[in-house]
Motif scaffolding. Structure first.
Motif, PDB file in Angstrom:
ATOM      1  N   TYR A   1       0.846  -1.200   0.000  1.00 36.69           N
ATOM      2  CA  TYR A   1       0.000   0.000   0.000  1.00 36.69           C
ATOM      3  C   TYR A   1       0.878   1.246   0.000  1.00 36.69           C
ATOM      4  CZ  TYR A   1      -4.005  -2.924   1.312  1.00 36.69           C
ATOM      5  OH  TYR A   1      -4.994  -3.865   1.338  1.00 36.69           O
ATOM      6  N   SER A   2       0.423   2.249  -0.719  1.00 37.13           N
ATOM      7  CA  SER A   2       1.041   3.572  -0.611  1.00 37.13           C
ATOM      8  C   SER A   2       0.129   4.532   0.151  1.00 37.13           C
ATOM      9  CB  SER A   2       1.337   4.136  -1.998  1.00 37.13           C
ATOM     10  OG  SER A   2       0.161   4.187  -2.783  1.00 37.13           O
ATOM     11  N   ILE A   3      -1.086   4.113   0.414  1.00 32.92           N
ATOM     12  CA  ILE A   3      -2.086   4.972   1.044  1.00 32.92           C
ATOM     13  C   ILE A   3      -1.685   5.370   2.468  1.00 32.92           C
ATOM     14  CG2 ILE A   3      -3.430   3.000   1.895  1.00 32.92           C
ATOM     15  CD1 ILE A   3      -5.962   4.567   1.279  1.00 32.92           C
ATOM     16  N   PHE A   4      -0.847   4.552   3.115  1.00 28.23           N
ATOM     17  CA  PHE A   4      -0.440   4.818   4.494  1.00 28.23           C
ATOM     18  C   PHE A   4       0.938   5.481   4.603  1.00 28.23           C
ATOM     19  CE2 PHE A   4      -3.112   0.904   4.646  1.00 28.23           C
ATOM     20  CZ  PHE A   4      -4.191   1.450   5.310  1.00 28.23           C
ATOM     21  N   ASP A   5       1.579   5.726   3.472  1.00 25.71           N
ATOM     22  CA  ASP A   5       2.957   6.214   3.506  1.00 25.71           C
ATOM     23  C   ASP A   5       3.080   7.668   3.950  1.00 25.71           C
ATOM     24  OD1 ASP A   5       3.723   3.741   2.654  1.00 25.71           O
ATOM     25  OD2 ASP A   5       4.252   4.340   0.623  1.00 25.71           O
ATOM     26  N   GLY A   6       2.074   8.471   3.663  1.00 21.09           N
ATOM     27  CA  GLY A   6       2.152   9.887   3.991  1.00 21.09           C
ATOM     28  C   GLY A   6       3.130  10.658   3.130  1.00 21.09           C
ATOM     29  N   LEU A   7       3.464  10.092   1.973  1.00 21.14           N
ATOM     30  CA  LEU A   7       4.472  10.709   1.120  1.00 21.14           C
ATOM     31  C   LEU A   7       3.886  11.349  -0.135  1.00 21.14           C
ATOM     32  CD1 LEU A   7       7.186   7.884   1.190  1.00 21.14           C
ATOM     33  CD2 LEU A   7       7.151   9.991   2.532  1.00 21.14           C
TER      34      LEU A   7
ATOM     35  N   LYS B   1      10.658 -16.853  -8.443  1.00 20.80           N
ATOM     36  CA  LYS B   1       9.264 -17.298  -8.365  1.00 20.80           C
ATOM     37  C   LYS B   1       8.326 -16.150  -8.737  1.00 20.80           C
ATOM     38  CE  LYS B   1      10.106 -20.879  -4.940  1.00 20.80           C
ATOM     39  NZ  LYS B   1       9.872 -21.369  -3.560  1.00 20.80           N
ATOM     40  N   PRO B   2       7.106 -16.482  -9.186  1.00 17.23           N
ATOM     41  CA  PRO B   2       6.154 -15.420  -9.524  1.00 17.23           C
ATOM     42  C   PRO B   2       5.854 -14.540  -8.321  1.00 17.23           C
ATOM     43  CG  PRO B   2       5.374 -17.555 -10.305  1.00 17.23           C
ATOM     44  CD  PRO B   2       6.546 -17.819  -9.418  1.00 17.23           C
ATOM     45  N   VAL B   3       5.731 -13.243  -8.563  1.00 17.47           N
ATOM     46  CA  VAL B   3       5.346 -12.290  -7.525  1.00 17.47           C
ATOM     47  C   VAL B   3       3.943 -11.797  -7.829  1.00 17.47           C
ATOM     48  CG1 VAL B   3       5.848 -10.053  -6.464  1.00 17.47           C
ATOM     49  CG2 VAL B   3       7.728 -11.582  -7.113  1.00 17.47           C
ATOM     50  N   ARG B   4       3.077 -11.839  -6.825  1.00 17.17           N
ATOM     51  CA  ARG B   4       1.684 -11.422  -7.001  1.00 17.17           C
ATOM     52  C   ARG B   4       1.285 -10.509  -5.854  1.00 17.17           C
ATOM     53  NH1 ARG B   4      -1.326 -16.432  -7.680  1.00 17.17           N
ATOM     54  NH2 ARG B   4      -1.416 -16.632  -5.421  1.00 17.17           N
ATOM     55  N   PHE B   5       0.509  -9.489  -6.171  1.00 19.22           N
ATOM     56  CA  PHE B   5      -0.069  -8.651  -5.128  1.00 19.22           C
ATOM     57  C   PHE B   5      -1.194  -9.420  -4.434  1.00 19.22           C
ATOM     58  CE2 PHE B   5       1.823  -5.390  -7.806  1.00 19.22           C
ATOM     59  CZ  PHE B   5       2.206  -4.390  -6.923  1.00 19.22           C
ATOM     60  N   GLY B   6      -1.066  -9.593  -3.110  1.00 17.36           N
ATOM     61  CA  GLY B   6      -2.160 -10.184  -2.345  1.00 17.36           C
ATOM     62  C   GLY B   6      -3.198  -9.150  -1.973  1.00 17.36           C
ATOM     63  N   GLU B   7      -2.743  -7.902  -1.819  1.00 16.96           N
ATOM     64  CA  GLU B   7      -3.622  -6.766  -1.562  1.00 16.96           C
ATOM     65  C   GLU B   7      -2.958  -5.510  -2.111  1.00 16.96           C
ATOM     66  OE1 GLU B   7      -4.445  -6.102   2.555  1.00 16.96           O
ATOM     67  OE2 GLU B   7      -5.209  -8.131   2.917  1.00 16.96           O
ATOM     68  N   CYS B   8      -3.767  -4.645  -2.675  1.00 15.92           N
ATOM     69  CA  CYS B   8      -3.369  -3.275  -2.981  1.00 15.92           C
ATOM     70  C   CYS B   8      -4.656  -2.529  -3.291  1.00 15.92           C
ATOM     71  CB  CYS B   8      -2.417  -3.215  -4.180  1.00 15.92           C
ATOM     72  SG  CYS B   8      -1.683  -1.576  -4.436  1.00 15.92           S
TER      73      CYS B   8
ATOM     74  N   GLY C   1       3.499  -6.865 -15.634  1.00 15.08           N
ATOM     75  CA  GLY C   1       3.406  -8.314 -15.596  1.00 15.08           C
ATOM     76  C   GLY C   1       3.085  -8.903 -14.241  1.00 15.08           C
ATOM     77  N   PHE C   2       2.340  -8.169 -13.421  1.00 14.50           N
ATOM     78  CA  PHE C   2       1.956  -8.672 -12.105  1.00 14.50           C
ATOM     79  C   PHE C   2       0.488  -9.082 -12.090  1.00 14.50           C
ATOM     80  CE2 PHE C   2       5.458  -5.775 -10.774  1.00 14.50           C
ATOM     81  CZ  PHE C   2       6.257  -6.715 -10.134  1.00 14.50           C
ATOM     82  N   ASP C   3       0.200 -10.292 -11.597  1.00 13.19           N
ATOM     83  CA  ASP C   3      -1.156 -10.646 -11.198  1.00 13.19           C
ATOM     84  C   ASP C   3      -1.411  -9.990  -9.845  1.00 13.19           C
ATOM     85  OD1 ASP C   3      -1.468 -12.198 -13.473  1.00 13.19           O
ATOM     86  OD2 ASP C   3      -0.963 -14.078 -12.454  1.00 13.19           O
ATOM     87  N   TYR C   4      -2.688  -9.840  -9.486  1.00 10.22           N
ATOM     88  CA  TYR C   4      -2.993  -9.117  -8.255  1.00 10.22           C
ATOM     89  C   TYR C   4      -4.412  -9.406  -7.788  1.00 10.22           C
ATOM     90  CZ  TYR C   4      -5.479  -6.234 -11.592  1.00 10.22           C
ATOM     91  OH  TYR C   4      -6.333  -5.838 -12.607  1.00 10.22           O
ATOM     92  N   PHE C   5      -4.610  -9.258  -6.492  1.00  6.74           N
ATOM     93  CA  PHE C   5      -5.952  -9.195  -5.904  1.00  6.74           C
ATOM     94  C   PHE C   5      -6.143  -7.765  -5.425  1.00  6.74           C
ATOM     95  CE2 PHE C   5      -4.658 -13.633  -5.353  1.00  6.74           C
ATOM     96  CZ  PHE C   5      -5.728 -14.264  -5.978  1.00  6.74           C
ATOM     97  N   TYR C   6      -7.048  -7.060  -6.072  1.00  6.92           N
ATOM     98  CA  TYR C   6      -7.317  -5.689  -5.652  1.00  6.92           C
ATOM     99  C   TYR C   6      -8.117  -5.738  -4.359  1.00  6.92           C
ATOM    100  CZ  TYR C   6      -7.970  -0.710  -6.053  1.00  6.92           C
ATOM    101  OH  TYR C   6      -7.910   0.638  -5.810  1.00  6.92           O
ATOM    102  N   PHE C   7      -7.773  -4.841  -3.439  1.00 10.44           N
ATOM    103  CA  PHE C   7      -8.436  -4.804  -2.132  1.00 10.44           C
ATOM    104  C   PHE C   7      -9.453  -3.664  -2.104  1.00 10.44           C
ATOM    105  CE2 PHE C   7      -8.797  -3.700   2.373  1.00 10.44           C
ATOM    106  CZ  PHE C   7      -8.912  -4.952   2.951  1.00 10.44           C
ATOM    107  N   GLU C   8     -10.705  -3.928  -2.013  1.00 12.61           N
ATOM    108  CA  GLU C   8     -11.337  -5.221  -1.853  1.00 12.61           C
ATOM    109  C   GLU C   8     -12.678  -5.210  -2.554  1.00 12.61           C
ATOM    110  OE1 GLU C   8     -12.436  -6.134   2.273  1.00 12.61           O
ATOM    111  OE2 GLU C   8     -12.448  -3.993   2.711  1.00 12.61           O
ATOM    112  N   ALA C   9     -13.441  -6.317  -2.457  1.00  8.04           N
ATOM    113  CA  ALA C   9     -14.709  -6.376  -3.180  1.00  8.04           C
ATOM    114  C   ALA C   9     -15.726  -5.385  -2.621  1.00  8.04           C
ATOM    115  CB  ALA C   9     -15.267  -7.795  -3.150  1.00  8.04           C
TER     116      ALA C   9
END
Length: 286
Positions: free
Chosen positions: A171-177, A203-210, A243-251
């Motif tokens: 997440y970048s939402i909490f960075d305050g930058l 190994k493949p890298v995937r976003f579990g949340e963003c 080239g990243f698969d991801y799960f967008y947070f959230e439904a």
């Protein structure tokens, strides 16, 4: 070890969405409600991520998808934050659901979510991962990839070695930058690229949340619907390009998270009643 291949988004707007089924009051929905919600999820995404077997969510999802021919792949979760007893209970329920329904719908299972961040030792978490993998292999479910999900800052080479896929919450939402949404998007992609280059071991890298919340306050960039749309669209396009698969947070909005900040309750692309918060066609404007 299972080597994961990329799974197509099927032409939908998003590759995947995280899905927590709880009703607004925190109670568990029935299978019919889950089916109605997953049909809506399938209109915008091809894959769902669950976090546990609580509320019979895995069996409900598998039953709903199978009975209604909903075009969704399931990435399940086993909750380990509460210790070995809860982990083993979740694992038993996972195996039972996979045997009762179509286990081919289950493409992977995350053993835990941000548990190093929460204070668990790395050796304990790796032990859980290995225990789950051994059980699934013994049950004839060795085709299901096994891994953990951790913040990028806490994902080590040892965790990557123990996991079939390197799944990170970023997440970048909490960075305050960042005051600029495009800079926020660039930041999360850069951080994922760092994991891919320096931690993943190929190994493949995937976003579990963003994701991005539409209410509350976490820093200089406003949390509102306009910025949620801008972030979702920018992230979707940037992740695909990188080239990243991801799960967008959230439904859906998590109004069941009583007592937490508004920012934590309003990440959904659907509201708490599962009405779209915006036109999902906007996500395709790369």
């Amino acid at each position: 070890m299972v080597v994961e291949a990329p799974v197509s988004s099927g032409g939908n707007s998003l590759w995947g969405l995280t899905y927590s089924p709880y009703n607004t009051d925190g109670s568990c929905p029935d299978v019919g409600t889950v089916a109605d919600q997953l049909k809506k999820v399938a209109s915008v995404a091809s894959n769902i991520r669950l976090y546990s077997t609580d509320c019979s969510q895995l069996s409900s999802a598998l039953e709903a998808i199978g009975s209604n021919n909903i075009p969704l792949n399931v990435y399940a979760g086993i909750w380990v934050t509460d210790g070995v007893s809860r982990m083993e209970s979740d694992l038993d329920q996972f195996v039972a659901a996979a045997k009762q329904y179509d286990s081919s719908l289950i493409k992977g299972v995350s053993v835990g979510n941000e548990d190093i961040f929460k204070g668990m030792s790395e050796s304990t978490l790796i032990g859980y991962i290995n225990q789950v993998r051994a059980r699934l292999q013994a049950e004839g479910m060795g085709h299901i990839s096994v891994y953990t999900t951790e913040t990028d800052a806490h994902f080590s080479k040892a965790l990557a070695a123990a996991s079939d896929v390197v799944q990170i919450n970023v997440y970048s939402i909490f960075d305050g930058l960042y005051t600029d949404i495009s800079a926020s998007v660039d930041s999360v992609i850069q951080r994922a690229n760092n994991i891919r280059s320096n931690v993943s071991g190929g190994k493949p890298v995937r976003f579990g949340e963003c994701g991005w919340s539409s209410a509350g306050n976490t820093g200089p960039s406003p949390l509102n619907l306009a910025n949620e749309i801008a972030f979702a669209r920018g992230f979707k396009c940037a992740a695909a390009a990188a080239g990243f698969d991801y799960f967008y947070f959230e439904a859906k909005n998590a109004q069941w998270k009583k007592g937490l900040a508004a920012s934590e309750q309003n990440f959904g692309i659907f509201d708490a009643s599962f009405t779209p918060k915006f036109d999902f066609n906007l996500l395709n404007l790369c």
